[in-house]
Design a protein around this motif. Structure first.
Motif, mmCIF file in Angstrom:
data_model
loop_
_atom_site.group_PDB
_atom_site.id
_atom_site.type_symbol
_atom_site.label_atom_id
_atom_site.label_comp_id
_atom_site.label_asym_id
_atom_site.label_seq_id
_atom_site.Cartn_x
_atom_site.Cartn_y
_atom_site.Cartn_z
ATOM 1 N N ASP A 20 0.723 -1.173 -0.146
ATOM 2 C CA ASP A 20 0.019 0.072 0.067
ATOM 3 C C ASP A 20 0.833 1.345 0.079
ATOM 4 O OD1 ASP A 20 -2.324 -1.389 -0.064
ATOM 5 O OD2 ASP A 20 -2.685 -1.252 2.126
ATOM 6 N N TYR A 21 2.201 1.258 0.295
ATOM 7 C CA TYR A 21 3.108 2.311 0.247
ATOM 8 C C TYR A 21 4.090 2.298 -0.903
ATOM 9 C CZ TYR A 21 2.072 2.101 5.291
ATOM 10 O OH TYR A 21 1.178 1.913 6.465
ATOM 11 N N ASP A 63 4.748 7.875 5.024
ATOM 12 C CA ASP A 63 3.392 7.821 6.131
ATOM 13 C C ASP A 63 4.056 7.712 7.468
ATOM 14 O OD1 ASP A 63 1.213 7.576 7.602
ATOM 15 O OD2 ASP A 63 0.207 6.226 6.201
ATOM 16 N N SER A 67 1.967 3.172 13.556
ATOM 17 C CA SER A 67 1.984 1.749 12.830
ATOM 18 C C SER A 67 1.987 1.942 11.402
ATOM 19 C CB SER A 67 0.739 1.010 13.316
ATOM 20 O OG SER A 67 0.663 0.902 14.728
ATOM 21 N N ALA A 68 2.528 3.048 10.658
ATOM 22 C CA ALA A 68 2.648 3.008 9.406
ATOM 23 C C ALA A 68 4.245 2.986 8.844
ATOM 24 C CB ALA A 68 2.022 4.402 8.798
ATOM 25 N N LEU A 69 4.572 3.358 7.727
ATOM 26 C CA LEU A 69 5.505 3.098 7.057
ATOM 27 C C LEU A 69 6.850 3.437 7.691
ATOM 28 C CD1 LEU A 69 7.292 1.910 4.406
ATOM 29 C CD2 LEU A 69 7.049 4.277 3.582
#
Length: 136
Positions: A20-21, A63, A67-69
């Motif tokens: 998704d990233y 991001d 808990s994101a990239l």
């Protein structure tokens, strides 16, 4: 000959799906050329393959949310972790092979860009050990 447009490439690092990233994932592998030319080669160069190596280049949309990239990648700095890439996020098969191995997370560029640019991260990691191709 089948043609393909990459629309849903699968990218995982350290067991975490980062598709998704990801905007780009490029796995390259190569073999050292060892020159074994002798006078008996009669003027023609002779080569053998030496050590194999690889590199996984990735472009991500950054991001910073919890808990994101960035929070996933920052703790991996300096470690060797697993990776998997596939042309599509569908099941592994003969038309969707999986490439797996380990990479050294030797850098992370959390902030880069100019005014008006999307927040992206471009990285390139060397493989560590064998890269495997699987179709099942």
């Amino acid at each position: 000959m089948a043609k393909m447009v990459l629309l849903a490439e699968y990218v995982a690092i350290n067991g975490t799906d980062l598709s998704d990233y990801a905007k780009k994932a490029e796995l390259t592998t190569k073999v050292e050329e060892k020159d074994v030319t002798t006078y008996g080669s009669e003027g023609w160069k002779e080569l053998l393959g030496g050590l194999k190596s690889g590199e996984l280049a990735l472009d991500f949309l950054q991001d910073f949310a919890a808990s994101a990239l960035d929070s996933i990648m920052w703790p991996l700095l300096g470690t060797v972790v697993t990776f998997e890439v596939r042309p599509d996020n569908a099941a592994v098969g003969t038309s969707n092979p999986s490439y797996t191995g380990s990479i050294l997370i030797n850098g992370w560029n959390p902030v880069s860009g100019s005014v008006g640019d999307e927040a992206t991260v471009g990285v390139s990691y060397p493989t560590s050990g064998a890269v495997a191709r699987a179709t099942a």
